[in-house]
Design a protein around this motif. Sequence first.
Motif, short mmCIF file in Angstrom:
data_model
loop_
_atom_site.label_atom_id
_atom_site.label_comp_id
_atom_site.label_asym_id
_atom_site.label_seq_id
_atom_site.Cartn_x
_atom_site.Cartn_y
_atom_site.Cartn_z
N PHE A 290 0.63 -0.94 0.13
CA PHE A 290 -0.12 0.15 -0.02
C PHE A 290 0.98 1.56 0.22
N ARG A 291 0.72 2.45 -1.09
CA ARG A 291 1.28 3.46 -1.24
C ARG A 291 1.07 4.78 -1.05
N ASP A 292 1.03 5.91 -0.01
CA ASP A 292 -0.57 6.76 -0.79
C ASP A 292 -0.07 7.52 -1.68
N ASP A 293 1.47 7.63 -2.41
CA ASP A 293 1.35 8.08 -3.71
C ASP A 293 1.86 7.17 -5.22
N GLN A 294 0.80 6.15 -4.53
CA GLN A 294 0.46 5.23 -6.47
C GLN A 294 -1.20 4.77 -6.25
N LYS A 295 -1.72 5.26 -7.06
CA LYS A 295 -3.46 5.21 -6.90
C LYS A 295 -3.51 4.27 -7.83
N ASN A 296 -4.63 2.94 -7.28
CA ASN A 296 -5.10 2.16 -8.18
C ASN A 296 -6.37 2.65 -8.47
N PRO A 297 -6.91 2.43 -9.65
CA PRO A 297 -8.46 2.17 -10.29
C PRO A 297 -8.88 1.79 -10.34
N ALA A 298 -8.93 0.60 -10.24
CA ALA A 298 -9.88 -0.88 -9.90
C ALA A 298 -10.36 -0.02 -8.15
N ILE A 299 -9.59 -0.03 -7.45
CA ILE A 299 -10.79 -0.07 -5.56
C ILE A 299 -11.51 1.34 -6.09
N GLU A 300 -11.62 2.06 -7.17
CA GLU A 300 -12.66 3.47 -7.12
C GLU A 300 -13.56 2.86 -7.84
N ALA A 301 -13.21 2.11 -8.73
CA ALA A 301 -13.90 1.42 -10.07
C ALA A 301 -15.32 0.61 -8.78
N HIS A 302 -14.51 -0.30 -8.11
CA HIS A 302 -14.74 -0.88 -6.99
C HIS A 302 -16.20 -0.88 -6.29
N LEU A 303 -15.71 0.41 -5.67
CA LEU A 303 -16.41 1.01 -4.69
C LEU A 303 -17.64 1.48 -5.14
N THR A 304 -17.98 2.60 -6.12
CA THR A 304 -18.31 3.79 -7.23
C THR A 304 -19.53 2.24 -7.50
N LYS A 305 -19.22 1.22 -7.87
CA LYS A 305 -19.86 -0.09 -7.86
C LYS A 305 -21.01 -0.29 -6.79
N GLN A 306 -20.81 -0.68 -6.05
CA GLN A 306 -20.56 -0.92 -4.68
C GLN A 306 -21.86 0.62 -3.63
N GLY A 307 -21.34 2.28 -4.48
CA GLY A 307 -21.86 3.01 -3.69
C GLY A 307 -21.36 2.73 -2.29
N LEU A 308 -20.00 2.95 -2.20
CA LEU A 308 -19.92 3.15 -1.03
C LEU A 308 -19.25 4.01 -0.90
N ILE A 309 -18.65 5.25 -2.92
CA ILE A 309 -17.84 6.69 -2.47
C ILE A 309 -18.38 7.29 -1.57
N SER A 310 -19.01 7.85 -1.37
CA SER A 310 -19.29 9.08 -0.53
C SER A 310 -19.07 8.56 0.88
N PHE A 311 -18.93 7.15 1.12
CA PHE A 311 -18.98 7.03 2.92
C PHE A 311 -17.31 6.81 2.76
N VAL A 312 -16.66 6.69 2.18
CA VAL A 312 -15.17 6.06 1.96
C VAL A 312 -14.85 7.45 2.05
N VAL A 313 -15.15 9.08 1.37
CA VAL A 313 -14.79 10.57 1.24
C VAL A 313 -15.50 10.80 2.18
N SER A 314 -16.15 10.24 2.96
CA SER A 314 -16.74 11.81 3.92
C SER A 314 -15.74 12.26 4.69
N ASP A 315 -16.47 12.85 6.03
CA ASP A 315 -14.99 13.09 6.69
C ASP A 315 -14.54 12.53 8.10
N SER A 316 -15.35 11.20 7.93
CA SER A 316 -14.87 9.24 8.53
C SER A 316 -13.18 9.85 8.73
N PHE A 317 -12.71 9.97 7.23
CA PHE A 317 -11.54 9.56 7.00
C PHE A 317 -10.51 11.27 7.06
#
Length: 356
Positions: A290-317
């Motif tokens: 896991f590297r902060d400076d390397q993006k994994n596009p498949a992760i965003e695609a997966h979480l978008t499909k699952q409807g979880l993007i808004s949760f992960v980018v929320s104030d929680s983190f």
Amino acid sequence: MVKNGWVFAALGLMLAACGGPARKEAEITPAWTTLDGAPPLVIAHRGASGYLPEHTLEAYGLAIEQGADVIEPDLVFTKDGVLVARHDRYLSTTTDVAAHPEFADRKKPNADPNDAPREDWWIEDFTLEEVKTLRAVQPFPGRSKDYDGLYEIPTFDDVLALVSARADEIERPVGVYPETKHPGYFQSIGMDFEQPLLAALDDFEAGPVFIQSFEPDILKRLRGKADAKLVQLVYKETPGAGSNIPLTEIVKYADGVGPSKFLLLGEGGESTSFVKDAHAQGLMVHAWTFRDDQKNPAIEAHLTKQGLISFVVSDSFQGLPEDIMMEYFYMTSAGVDGMFTDFPDTAVGFRKAWTK
């Protein structure tokens, strides 16, 4: 419907707090879906290598300061048979060896027929005394070069002494996770990991010990001889393929499996059953890297499909890098038992934020 144990647990708690339908205690999914139900380990990959030159006492020390549970030294042999911490046998990318005119004539082709061809300086051609004249440099493009040339190459004994001292200072366990690099090749030139590795670890009591390798033979030979968990490293040999070594084979000699994170998620963002299948065999799963400076596009695609993007980018983190939060969220939701990271502080921050 989102099939995610953590999300169900969070929703259950919120419903109870708001006077919603009560759930039976037995139906509430544990917050962590790891093999033992404990929070996933934060494993400092080559130390805090996102910030300082990898495999230096300074990088390991920073990782411990940042809250890492375990630090990972890759091990290779010097000419005089001493275990030192380097990721590769070749030295040009992680040390200043090219700036030493006294070693100019040491550059030569790779002697390992099973490894990639390369002209370089090779660790097994240098004594420990010579290695100690070298200084570490940052090999990753885009990362700070401010610390190049400052830090020595540590022996494995140096690393163990540092971890033991720091664990005593901070009064918490800190483990070590050595990787035997190229054990087959080193054995072929008369340098076997088994005895020196076991001897070095014999008095280490600062925290848990894991021994990992890409080569099964060394793990099979260590089975029953080491007071450590043995972990087989695996990867995809071709896109879309599964693990290069079947889990049903690994369980015969190892306690865990260290998969490339790309085995846990398909190229199009689809989930795989790797963690579930490993846990069914009783194998812990420590995913890399896991590297902060390397993006994994498949992760965003997966979480978008699952409807979880808004949760992960929320104030929680809030305050933590959005892309890596997505990756940690997916991997820990899948149930990984540990995460190798170049940026231990971010992984620790995620774990704390999720716990809250």
